[in-house]
Scaffold this active site. Structure first.
Site, PDB file in Angstrom:
ATOM      1  N   SER A   1      16.305  21.480 -14.866  1.00  0.00           N
ATOM      2  CA  SER A   1      15.214  22.390 -15.157  1.00  0.00           C
ATOM      3  C   SER A   1      15.808  23.691 -15.661  1.00  0.00           C
ATOM      4  O   SER A   1      16.889  24.102 -15.241  1.00  0.00           O
ATOM      5  CB  SER A   1      14.408  22.645 -13.883  1.00  0.00           C
ATOM      6  OG  SER A   1      13.733  23.875 -13.982  1.00  0.00           O
TER       7      SER A   1
ATOM      8  N   GLU B   1      10.334   8.581 -16.579  1.00  0.00           N
ATOM      9  CA  GLU B   1       8.957   9.009 -16.844  1.00  0.00           C
ATOM     10  C   GLU B   1       8.486   8.549 -18.227  1.00  0.00           C
ATOM     11  O   GLU B   1       7.342   8.151 -18.407  1.00  0.00           O
ATOM     12  CB  GLU B   1       8.856  10.538 -16.732  1.00  0.00           C
ATOM     13  CG  GLU B   1       9.069  11.050 -15.310  1.00  0.00           C
ATOM     14  CD  GLU B   1       9.212  12.571 -15.288  1.00  0.00           C
ATOM     15  OE1 GLU B   1      10.362  13.054 -15.299  1.00  0.00           O
ATOM     16  OE2 GLU B   1       8.192  13.261 -15.296  1.00  0.00           O
TER      17      GLU B   1
ATOM     18  N   HIS C   1       0.831  -1.224   0.000  1.00  0.00           N
ATOM     19  CA  HIS C   1       0.000   0.000   0.000  1.00  0.00           C
ATOM     20  C   HIS C   1       0.861   1.269   0.000  1.00  0.00           C
ATOM     21  O   HIS C   1       0.412   2.325   0.432  1.00  0.00           O
ATOM     22  CB  HIS C   1      -0.948   0.049   1.197  1.00  0.00           C
ATOM     23  CG  HIS C   1      -1.690  -1.223   1.457  1.00  0.00           C
ATOM     24  ND1 HIS C   1      -2.966  -1.451   1.004  1.00  0.00           N
ATOM     25  CD2 HIS C   1      -1.314  -2.356   2.100  1.00  0.00           C
ATOM     26  CE1 HIS C   1      -3.364  -2.666   1.378  1.00  0.00           C
ATOM     27  NE2 HIS C   1      -2.366  -3.247   2.041  1.00  0.00           N
TER      28      HIS C   1
ATOM     29  N   LYS D   1      16.982  21.084  -9.566  1.00  0.00           N
ATOM     30  CA  LYS D   1      16.209  19.925 -10.023  1.00  0.00           C
ATOM     31  C   LYS D   1      16.986  18.944 -10.885  1.00  0.00           C
ATOM     32  O   LYS D   1      17.846  19.318 -11.671  1.00  0.00           O
ATOM     33  CB  LYS D   1      14.964  20.400 -10.795  1.00  0.00           C
ATOM     34  CG  LYS D   1      13.961  21.041  -9.868  1.00  0.00           C
ATOM     35  CD  LYS D   1      12.602  21.119 -10.493  1.00  0.00           C
ATOM     36  CE  LYS D   1      11.902  19.780 -10.444  1.00  0.00           C
ATOM     37  NZ  LYS D   1      10.584  19.850 -11.042  1.00  0.00           N
TER      38      LYS D   1
END
Ligand code: ARG
Length: 442
Positions: A261, A274, A140, A267
């Site tokens: 970024s 992704e 979970h 970042k």
């Protein structure tokens, strides 16, 4: 009409298979005395030249000639003269396209298999290198019990090995030759289908000529296997995305697989992960597209089936790219030991170990031990500390029989080391599993 009918824009990708299939067919026609040796030689030379033009990117594809089959044959006949027209004896574009496409998908299955072998090697290497690195195991997405990083890697190795099994299984079933089925009913010429099947590396000719030209199971099975594989890769990709966040910091990836970024200098975006996470949409989309196209088609060939190729090609490309990116990321991945160890101990992750100790040492039934552990977790939660930070007196206020020995089992290291049951996360198990996998799968 030309615009809706034409397929050369995409089926030119099968040019090698088309030439290969024509060579096998031609050799058989000559061997069977259906085409003379002289014409056979001329046609073979013509095919050689067409092949060179295609390989060197000099071939002039003509949309008016619809597809790769007619483009190759027309150019060959242009070179050879009227004798070129004999190549298509005892053949139809229906068995021709079925053969070309099968050869293409078979090759794609082999390429996927090889790429998955590289991925497996990377996973096994990581598992061996980090067999004893503790980390939280989740259910979970809540801290459940400590596991090892190596065990986590080997879980994916298992999935990938099953994926290979699916591609190999599909390959076995698809490895039968449609060539010689002709349009749908077979032919009156004395052809030798065993010979063409053998020449093309097929195990045998397909038994039923109607099935041979109407079947696209090979592509459906390939896409089904590809979909499941893409789903596995996307689960792994999602974990990488999660592990890369500032909140987790479980692993680092170098700049090789991340991007910066343009505005936020801190970042490091896991773009490759992704994009791998995104791929199942395309691959399942291809399966859906092909299955839906085939659904309800009467026997045998219908032009609908020309639309089998684009989704299959696209899915194969997407999957190959996803596998390559995943392999690269697995090799690049560095688990952050300290952060993982800290997280492994958080969330009362050794509560089960405490309960197991109560069962083992005090001989209480598990249900009762579970109750005692629950009370201790509640106590630690109220105090804002870990289970191991409770004093012996506090422990004994819940269960008088508890002794100091219990602290031994409350560390994540002790927890994973104790999980020696078959398939469990103990570092020695992980090392053994990795060694076995290396021996059996690579
Ligand atoms: N371009 C066609 C396809 O990809 C080849 C087969 C055409 N057969 C036919 N009878 N028109 O399906």
């Amino acid at each position: 009409m030309e615009k809706i009918n034409v397929s050369i824009g995409f089926d030119q990708r099968m040019w090698q298979q088309d030439i290969e299939g024509s060579r096998a067919h031609l050799a058989m026609l000559v061997a069977q005395g259906i085409v003379s040796g002289e014409d056979g030689e001329a046609i073979a030379k013509g095919l050689d030249q067409v092949e060179r033009e295609l390989a060197e990117g000099r071939f002039d594809f003509k949309a008016a000639l619809e597809d790769i089959h007619m483009n190759v044959e027309a150019r060959m006949t242009e070179i050879v003269g009227p004798a070129g027209g004999r190549l298509h004896t005892a053949r139809s574009r229906n068995d021709q396209v079925a053969t070309d496409f099968r050869l293409w998908v078979r090759n794609a299955a082999d390429e996927v298999d090889a790429a998955l072998t590289d991925l497996l090697a990377a996973l096994i290497d990581q598992a061996e290198a980090h067999a004893d690195v503790v980390m939280p195991g989740f259910t979970h997405l809540q801290s459940a019990q400590p596991v090892t990083f190596g065990h986590h890697m080997m879980a994916y190795a298992e999935m990938i090995q099953r994926d290979r099994g699916r591609f190999r299984d599909a390959r076995k079933r698809m490895n039968e030759s449609p060539l010689g089925a002709a349009a749908l009913a077979g032919t009156s010429f004395p052809i030798d289908r065993e010979a063409t099947a053998k020449a093309l590396g097929f195990d045998r000719p397909m038994r039923n000529s109607m099935d041979a030209v109407a079947d696209r199971d090979h592509a459906l099975e390939f896409l089904a296997a590809a979909t499941i594989c893409a789903v596995h890769l996307s689960r792994f990709a999602e974990e990488i995305v999660l592990w890369m966040t500032a909140q987790f910091r479980f692993v680092t990836l170098t700049d090789a697989f991340t991007t910066g970024s343009s505005i936020m200098p801190q970042k490091r975006n896991p773009d490759a992960a992704e994009l791998v996470r995104a791929k199942p949409g395309r691959v399942l989309g291809a399966f859906t597209s092909l299955a839906t196209m085939m659904k309800g088609l009467p026997l045998t060939y219908s032009k609908d089936m020309q639309e089998d190729k684009e989704p299959t090609f696209e899915a194969a490309d997407s999957l190959m790219l996803a596998i390559a990116a995943t392999t690269g990321m697995v090799r690049d991945l560095k688990p952050n030991r300290d952060k993982l160890a800290e997280a492994a101990g958080a969330g009362f992750s050794t509560a089960t170990d405490l309960a197991d100790w109560v069962v083992r040492v005090l001989g209480l039934p598990f249900r009762q031990a579970h109750h005692i552990t629950g009370a201790l977790v509640k106590m630690a939660e109220d105090k804002g500390c870990d289970l191991a930070d409770l004093s012996l007196e506090e422990m004994q206020s819940v269960e008088a029989g508890i002794t100091a020995d219990i602290y031994r089992v409350l560390t994540p290291e002790a927890s994973v080391t104790s999980r020696t049951s078959f398939g469990g996360t103990a570092p020695d198990n992980v090392r053994a599993a990795a060694a076995q996998a290396r021996k059996d799968w690579l």
